[in-house]
Design an enzyme around this catalytic site. Structure first.
Site, PDB file in Angstrom:
ATOM      1  N   THR A   1     -14.109   4.232   0.362  1.00 51.18           N
ATOM      2  CA  THR A   1     -14.243   3.537  -0.921  1.00 51.18           C
ATOM      3  C   THR A   1     -14.204   2.030  -0.647  1.00 51.18           C
ATOM      4  OG1 THR A   1     -11.870   3.883  -1.282  1.00 51.18           O
ATOM      5  CG2 THR A   1     -13.386   5.389  -2.402  1.00 51.18           C
TER       6      THR A   1
ATOM      7  N   LYS B   1      -9.312   8.012   5.051  1.00 53.21           N
ATOM      8  CA  LYS B   1      -9.802   6.882   4.283  1.00 53.21           C
ATOM      9  C   LYS B   1      -8.662   6.333   3.443  1.00 53.21           C
ATOM     10  CE  LYS B   1     -10.771   6.625   0.430  1.00 53.21           C
ATOM     11  NZ  LYS B   1     -10.011   6.170  -0.796  1.00 53.21           N
TER      12      LYS B   1
ATOM     13  N   THR C   1      -1.905  11.042   3.302  1.00 55.57           N
ATOM     14  CA  THR C   1      -2.733   9.852   3.287  1.00 55.57           C
ATOM     15  C   THR C   1      -3.558   9.875   2.031  1.00 55.57           C
ATOM     16  OG1 THR C   1      -4.383   8.596   4.489  1.00 55.57           O
ATOM     17  CG2 THR C   1      -4.581  10.976   4.576  1.00 55.57           C
TER      18      THR C   1
ATOM     19  N   GLU D   1      -6.730  -3.532   2.249  1.00 54.97           N
ATOM     20  CA  GLU D   1      -7.499  -4.509   1.477  1.00 54.97           C
ATOM     21  C   GLU D   1      -6.986  -5.930   1.727  1.00 54.97           C
ATOM     22  OE1 GLU D   1      -8.578  -1.441  -2.160  1.00 54.97           O
ATOM     23  OE2 GLU D   1      -6.856  -2.777  -2.345  1.00 54.97           O
TER      24      GLU D   1
ATOM     25  N   ASN E   1      -9.143  -6.116  -5.639  1.00 56.27           N
ATOM     26  CA  ASN E   1      -8.665  -5.262  -6.717  1.00 56.27           C
ATOM     27  C   ASN E   1      -9.055  -5.780  -8.089  1.00 56.27           C
ATOM     28  OD1 ASN E   1      -6.866  -2.901  -5.708  1.00 56.27           O
ATOM     29  ND2 ASN E   1      -6.433  -4.612  -4.338  1.00 56.27           N
TER      30      ASN E   1
ATOM     31  N   SER F   1     -16.281  -3.967 -10.836  1.00 57.17           N
ATOM     32  CA  SER F   1     -17.436  -4.798 -11.205  1.00 57.17           C
ATOM     33  C   SER F   1     -18.570  -4.651 -10.196  1.00 57.17           C
ATOM     34  CB  SER F   1     -17.009  -6.257 -11.298  1.00 57.17           C
ATOM     35  OG  SER F   1     -16.497  -6.709 -10.066  1.00 57.17           O
TER      36      SER F   1
END
Length: 408
Positions: free
Chosen positions: A156, A182, A193, A279, A403, A408
């Site tokens: 993702t 992932k 996970t 991230e 985030n 968007s």
């Protein structure tokens, strides 16, 4: 920006006998992006799973647990990205069941022998028309060397695929272990996970496999955190196809320890890869708590430090404002903690001793360590002999951007 994330080349990824994988573009996540993955397992394969402890359990998690509880064989897995099918109520549950039924027709296996997985945006209906339309292409793509495509297909916000593959000698036989995972945000699994699939061609008896899945999750995926959030969809699946000619029936078998250790190493690597690709991460941090009275309090302290936004942002800035670590230790929930016995190291630098600043500590030494991409934080509580470790990362500006812009 991934932190020292090592990804094997496609040629280095070893197929696991008894596992075929196909990937397709279903248009669930984004146009032109592989987002639908199917695993087909050979007859006789054993499968066990560990799932999220979030009370808001996604529909596919509920279906997986129900199908595994029936005790029958599992012949296939199906994974979609771009939509979590969580917070979708009864319609979402039906969609997860219908996904299994649709794949079952294509593979000629009962729906209850299929496990569904979803990851992506919560509170949005699963686009069943696109998902079911993409299944034939995923089935047509089934092949033994599909792991690399699958690692991409389940991503993702990940920036890189997460894959582990190795061969080990077990009882004089060559055993293959390959897995993918992932996850990059909403990561404090508390079970496994975000999504993880680990397979071996060794044979493992079903009751032992269930216990082993729990143990593997506990020493690997339960020791990572990015942001302290536990997903609604966390799932870890352990597969043993039995194709290698090695079968382990009990923990007392001579081959069990070697196989368990090899699987644990693979699971730990897959878990750490999630943190390395978190991230916006720029630092990979190991929080090790020593001299705890028990595992529970060691983890309380480790997670308090690892979850602290003030600690994480200080590491991003390479700012040795290390009182933030002491504050996190203090609110970790150990009511009878004697802070006068506490010691704190940053890498090889002793920062605090006897609950206060080390008289020889120089801030420049702390900053030198904090500028490194990989950092060890050691905390000695002076309460006992138990130690445990949690892996985490820093918080950067990019974490907020990713985030804030996710939908968007």
């Amino acid at each position: 920006m991934a932190v020292n994330l090592q990804i094997p080349s496609e040629s280095e990824i070893l197929p696991v006998a008894g596992v075929e994988i196909g990937v397709a573009e279903a248009g669930i996540r984004k146009a032109g992006r592989r987002d639908l993955t199917v695993f087909r397992l050979a007859p006789g394969s054993a499968v066990a799973g560990v799932f999220t402890r979030n009370r808001f359990r996604a529909a596919p998690v509920q279906v997986c647990e129900a199908h595994l509880a029936q005790g029958g064989p599992i012949r296939a897995l199906v994974v979609n990205t771009g939509n979590a099918n969580a917070g979708t109520g009864a319609p979402g549950l039906k969609n997860a069941q219908d996904t299994c039924a649709a794949l079952g027709k294509l593979l000629d296996v009962p729906a209850e022998q299929i496990l569904p997985f979803s990851t992506g945006v919560i509170l949005e209906p699963l686009p069943m028309d696109r998902l079911t339309a993409g299944l034939p292409a995923a089935v047509a793509d089934l092949r033994a060397d599909g792991w690399y495509g699958a690692a991409h297909g389940i991503m993702t916000t990940d920036t890189l695929p997460k894959i582990h593959s190795r061969r080990v000698n077990i009882g004089g036989k060559t055993v293959t272990i390959t897995g993918i995972s992932k996850g990059a945000g909403m990561i404090r699994p508390n079970m496994a996970t975000m999504l993880g699939f680990l397979a071996t061609d060794a044979g493992i008896a079903q009751p032992l496999l269930r216990q082993l899945a729990i143990e593997l999750a506990d020493v690997s995926f339960n020791r990572i955190t990015v942001d302290g959030d536990t997903s609604t969809n966390d799932s870890f699946i352990l597969i043993a196809t039995g194709q290698a000619g090695v079968t382990v029936d009990s923990a007392g078998d001579a081959a069990y320890a070697a196989l368990r250790d090899a699987l644990a190493a693979a699971a730990t690597d897959l878990a750490q890869k999630i943190v390395r690709d978190a991230e916006g991460a720029t630092k990979f941090m190991t929080i090790r708590v020593e001299e705890a009275g028990n595992t529970e309090e060691a983890l309380k302290v480790a997670y308090a430090v690892a979850h602290s936004p003030l600690v994480k942002t200080a590491f991003f800035a390479s700012d040795p404002n290390l009182g933030r670590i002491l504050a996190a230790i203090g609110y970790a929930g150990i009511d009878d903690l004697d802070v006068s016995r506490l010691r704190l190291w940053l890498g090889d630098v002793l920062v605090a001793v006897d609950g206060g600043r080390n008289p020889d500590y120089q801030e420049a030494d702390g900053q030198r360590v904090m500028k490194q991409a990989e950092i060890l934080v050691r905390i000695a509580l002076g309460r006992g002999q138990v130690a445990d470790t949690v892996y985490t990362c820093d918080f950067s500006h990019e974490y907020v951007t990713i985030n804030a812009d996710y939908r968007s």
